[in-house]
Design a protein around this motif. Structure first.
Motif, PDB file in Angstrom:
ATOM      1  N   THR A 247       0.829  -1.206   0.000  1.00  0.00           N
ATOM      2  CA  THR A 247       0.000   0.000   0.000  1.00  0.00           C
ATOM      3  C   THR A 247       0.861   1.254   0.000  1.00  0.00           C
ATOM      4  O   THR A 247       2.056   1.218   0.331  1.00  0.00           O
ATOM      5  N   ALA A 253      -1.421  -5.190   2.484  1.00  0.00           N
ATOM      6  CA  ALA A 253      -2.823  -5.515   2.743  1.00  0.00           C
ATOM      7  C   ALA A 253      -3.172  -6.774   1.984  1.00  0.00           C
ATOM      8  O   ALA A 253      -2.574  -7.093   0.948  1.00  0.00           O
ATOM      9  N   ASP A 254      -4.148  -7.521   2.506  1.00  0.00           N
ATOM     10  CA  ASP A 254      -4.640  -8.679   1.773  1.00  0.00           C
ATOM     11  C   ASP A 254      -5.186  -8.239   0.432  1.00  0.00           C
ATOM     12  O   ASP A 254      -5.730  -7.133   0.288  1.00  0.00           O
ATOM     13  N   ASP A 257      -8.660  -6.734   0.353  1.00  0.00           N
ATOM     14  CA  ASP A 257      -8.785  -5.339   0.758  1.00  0.00           C
ATOM     15  C   ASP A 257      -8.346  -4.407  -0.359  1.00  0.00           C
ATOM     16  O   ASP A 257      -8.906  -3.321  -0.541  1.00  0.00           O
ATOM     17  N   ALA A 500      -3.454  -0.735   8.293  1.00  0.00           N
ATOM     18  CA  ALA A 500      -4.667  -0.028   7.896  1.00  0.00           C
ATOM     19  C   ALA A 500      -4.724   1.292   8.648  1.00  0.00           C
ATOM     20  O   ALA A 500      -4.212   1.394   9.778  1.00  0.00           O
ATOM     21  N   PHE A 532     -10.036  -5.248  12.458  1.00  0.00           N
ATOM     22  CA  PHE A 532      -8.971  -5.530  11.492  1.00  0.00           C
ATOM     23  C   PHE A 532      -8.038  -6.599  12.040  1.00  0.00           C
ATOM     24  O   PHE A 532      -7.676  -7.552  11.331  1.00  0.00           O
TER      25      PHE A 532
END
Length: 693
Positions: A247, A253-254, A257, A500, A532
């Motif tokens: 990101t 991030a998965d 997501d 996140a 999360f």
């Protein structure tokens, strides 16, 4: 044979090369393959095939041992820059259709009238007004007209829109109307993705909220197809492990997501180099004031790490500042200039030499690649000066053409400037060095930081060509070139956590602080963070709360970490003290008598992945032995220069300049007689100038 799922890998697709880093038991291996612009996933499979071949196993067997696959991509970024996104509509509150046109701020150069006013990200023809109005307090001033919204949906269908962005006034305070619009869109336009601004970016600033919402919506069809295709092809090739996306905020991030919020990945590539650079500078030299420079084939990206903290910004732009489009979300603060290995050198009609911003990329590439490129580039100049081995470029996967490089440099630069080929090549590299230095000075001197007191980390495949010269110009006390510096961003992805960031717009002023209202907002943020953590496999979760705060009437905010998770009597005064200290540290002044205004409250949650906290060591295998090569040294011209493969330098050995230190994917040019090089604890090459040595 390695145990099941014992490997972690990361891939970074650059403009010229696709980088792969493979980690097993905190040790790294590095592979590079030319990027395939028309099919980036093919480039990924090609470089994975190289790693499998190095292990002597089929690709399916290699991927079967991969526990996690992290990926940084510029696909979304390039789509926005080139306008290759979905046909997107914007729904706004009636009376406010021009938010993307009006923007925020003004011209960087108010007297430059040659730059036309930029077009809005979504044209007015696809901007539709929604009959509703919510006040700044969240009160409904005009109810949502559902019948009118149904008619608008009919217009969206007629316009054949492929995505919808919804940004209603004060939805950050009361999102009921946006939520209702989202429900209607789901029913009337099934299969057409939409983004609601309050869920994506609950920012007080209207333009950046609308801009981020429009960008995110416009990327959903493209990036969903890309992520789905990437995952499917990796699974078909044998991958059973977890797929992660890098990101812009400096984490991973998965993939699910990333599909839901593709804007998170828009600046994913540049965000990882600072993570790795900080780790290597601290491991090798114990430094927490670090300049991280990543020189790729197209750009030179720089970041200043202060007191061990990587800076972030919510003012990141796609394209030029002021005329591009603002992402509006938390992103690692990286400055980029067009000064990479593939940057094209050219002379204008007035006889002035330029390097970049145009790049030869991987196709056709520099003239010396022999792939159809004819323009002189930084790589061609380095080859003319003898800094590159034409027979073992990129770990022997490519053979360079010295004659083509010489012809291009002579034709494009030497002839127009009346210079011999060596003089022309020197001019190209010296100008490139100056552009790199200016970029670094902009993020250091303008913040009151002496770059000479910071450690410079040189990363990227082209870093070694200029890194020593850049360090000398800055007066940096030391230069660190990690052994995996040629893939610094990919290495950073393996050091990163699942991350996140959540925000809540609850304005507050310390002189009239509503503790209950603020604490409810903080509790909501903490709940989202815990959710999360609950759905993300990992360990060592951490949550940081902070405020976006300013003095009243200021334009921009500062990010201030909170000491508490809920305010009690006395905590507000401590928060004021922390803000004043932060303001003085960054801007040099503070007004302790003034109250502090908080615009938004934010939470950053991190979940550690196995091995993510480690600084990864590297000793790249290299069969080459020490040798000599004709190369340019200032004051000596073209002369015989020692060539030392990095693998042949023993711990504790000091190698004096001039010398060319070669690793499989980069060459570090030490073209002076006063610098020395040695190995650091992580396997990095540490270069000290004559005074430091």
């Amino acid at each position: 044979m390695a145990s099941e799922a014992s490997l972690r890998v990361s891939v970074d697709i650059g403009g010229t090369f696709t980088d792969l880093v493979v980690e097993r038991e905190a040790r790294l291996r590095l592979f590079k393959s030319p990027t395939v612009p028309d099919d980036p996933v093919l480039g990924i499979l090609n470089v994975l095939g190289m790693a499998a071949a190095a292990d002597g196993v089929p690709l399916e067997a290699f991927l079967g041992r991969v526990g996690s696959f992290a990926h940084a991509t510029t696909r979304g970024l390039n789509a926005v820059l080139t306008g290759a996104t979905a046909r997107t509509a914007l729904l706004t509150t009636a009376g406010h259709p021009d938010v993307l046109l009006l923007r925020e701020g003004g011209r960087r150069d108010p007297f430059d009238f040659t730059t036309p006013f930029p077009e809005p990200y979504v044209p007015r023809s696809l901007t539709f007004e929604v009959d509703e109005r919510v006040s700044a307090t969240g009160a409904v001033l005009r109810p949502l007209d559902l019948a009118a919204l149904e008619r608008t949906c009919g217009l969206l269908i007629e316009a054949e829109v492929e995505a919808v962005a919804v940004c209603l006034l004060w939805a950050t305070v009361n999102p009921a109307h946006e939520q209702a619009v989202g429900e209607v869109l789901t029913r009337r336009l099934p299969g057409v993705p939409h983004t609601l601004s309050h869920a994506l970016n609950p920012s007080l600033r209207e333009y950046r909220r609308a801009s981020s919402t429009a960008i995110d919506a416009s990327l959903k069809p493209l990036m969903s197809a890309y992520f789905d295709g990437l995952t499917a092809r990796l699974r078909a090739a044998g991958l059973t492990g977890r797929v992660l996306m890098v990101t812009s905020a400096g984490g991973v991030a998965d993939v699910a997501d990333a599909i839901a919020m593709p804007i998170l990945t828009i600046n994913s590539g540049p965000s990882m180099a600072p993570v790795a650079g900080r780790a290597y500078a601290f491991t090798d030299l114990g430094a927490d004031e670090v300049i991280v420079a990543d020189a790729g084939g197209t750009t030179y990206d720089v970041t200043l790490v202060r007191k061990g903290e990587i800076p972030s910004t919510r003012s990141a732009w796609v394209g030029a500042e002021g005329t591009g489009h603002m992402t509006g979300l938390a992103s690692i603060d990286v400055k980029s200039v067009g000064a990479g290995g593939g940057s094209i050198a050219w002379v204008d009609s007035g006889g002035l030499l330029h390097v970049g911003p145009r790049s030869a990329g991987s196709v056709p590439g520099p003239a010396c690649y022999g792939r159809g490129g004819t323009a002189a580039t930084v790589t061609d100049a380095a080859l003319v000066l003898g800094y590159l081995d034409p027979d073992s470029f990129s770990n022997g996967s490519m053979t360079l053409d010295p004659a083509a490089a010489l012809a291009a440099v002579t034709r494009d630069v030497g002839g127009p400037l009346g210079l011999d080929p060596v003089g022309a090549a020197r001019a190209i590299l010296e100008l490139t060095t100056e552009q790199m230095v200016r970029a670094i000075e902009e993020i250091t001197l303008q913040q009151g930081i002496d770059p000479g007191r910071a450690v410079l980390v040189g990363g990227g495949g082209a870093a070694g060509l200029n890194a020593v010269a850049v360090a000398a110009r800055l007066g940096s006390r030391s230069l660190v070139v990690p052994a995996v510096g040629a893939a610094l961003a990919a290495a950073g992805a393996l050091m990163s956590d699942l991350t996140a960031v959540y925000s809540a717009t609850v304005p507050a002023v310390t002189s009239a602080f509503d503790t209950g209202k603020v604490n409810r907002a903080l509790a909501g943020l903490l709940a989202r963070c815990r959710e999360f953590v609950a759905r993300m496999p990992g360990s060592g979760a951490s949550i940081t709360l902070y405020a976006e705060a300013r003095y009243p009437q200021q334009i921009w905010e500062l990010e201030v970490p909170l000491r508490v998770r809920a305010f009690e009597p006395g905590d507000v005064e401590e928060f004021e003290t922390d803000f004043h200290a932060m303001h003085r540290q960054i801007l040099g002044i503070a007004d302790e008598a003034s109250p502090v205004e908080v615009v938004s409250w934010d939470a950053r949650v991190r979940v550690a992945l196995p091995g993510s906290g480690a600084t990864l060591t590297t000793r790249l295998a290299d069969p080459r032995r020490p040798s000599m090569r004709r190369a340019f040294v200032a004051g000596h011209g073209m002369t015989d220069v020692p060539v030392r493969p990095l693998a042949t330098i023993a711990p504790g050995e000091r190698v004096p300049g001039p010398v060319l230190v070669e690793s499989p994917f980069t060459t570090v040019v030490i073209a002076d007689t006063t610098s020395t090089a040695e190995l650091g604890p992580s396997g990095s090459l540490i270069i000290n100038g004559g005074d430091a040595a």
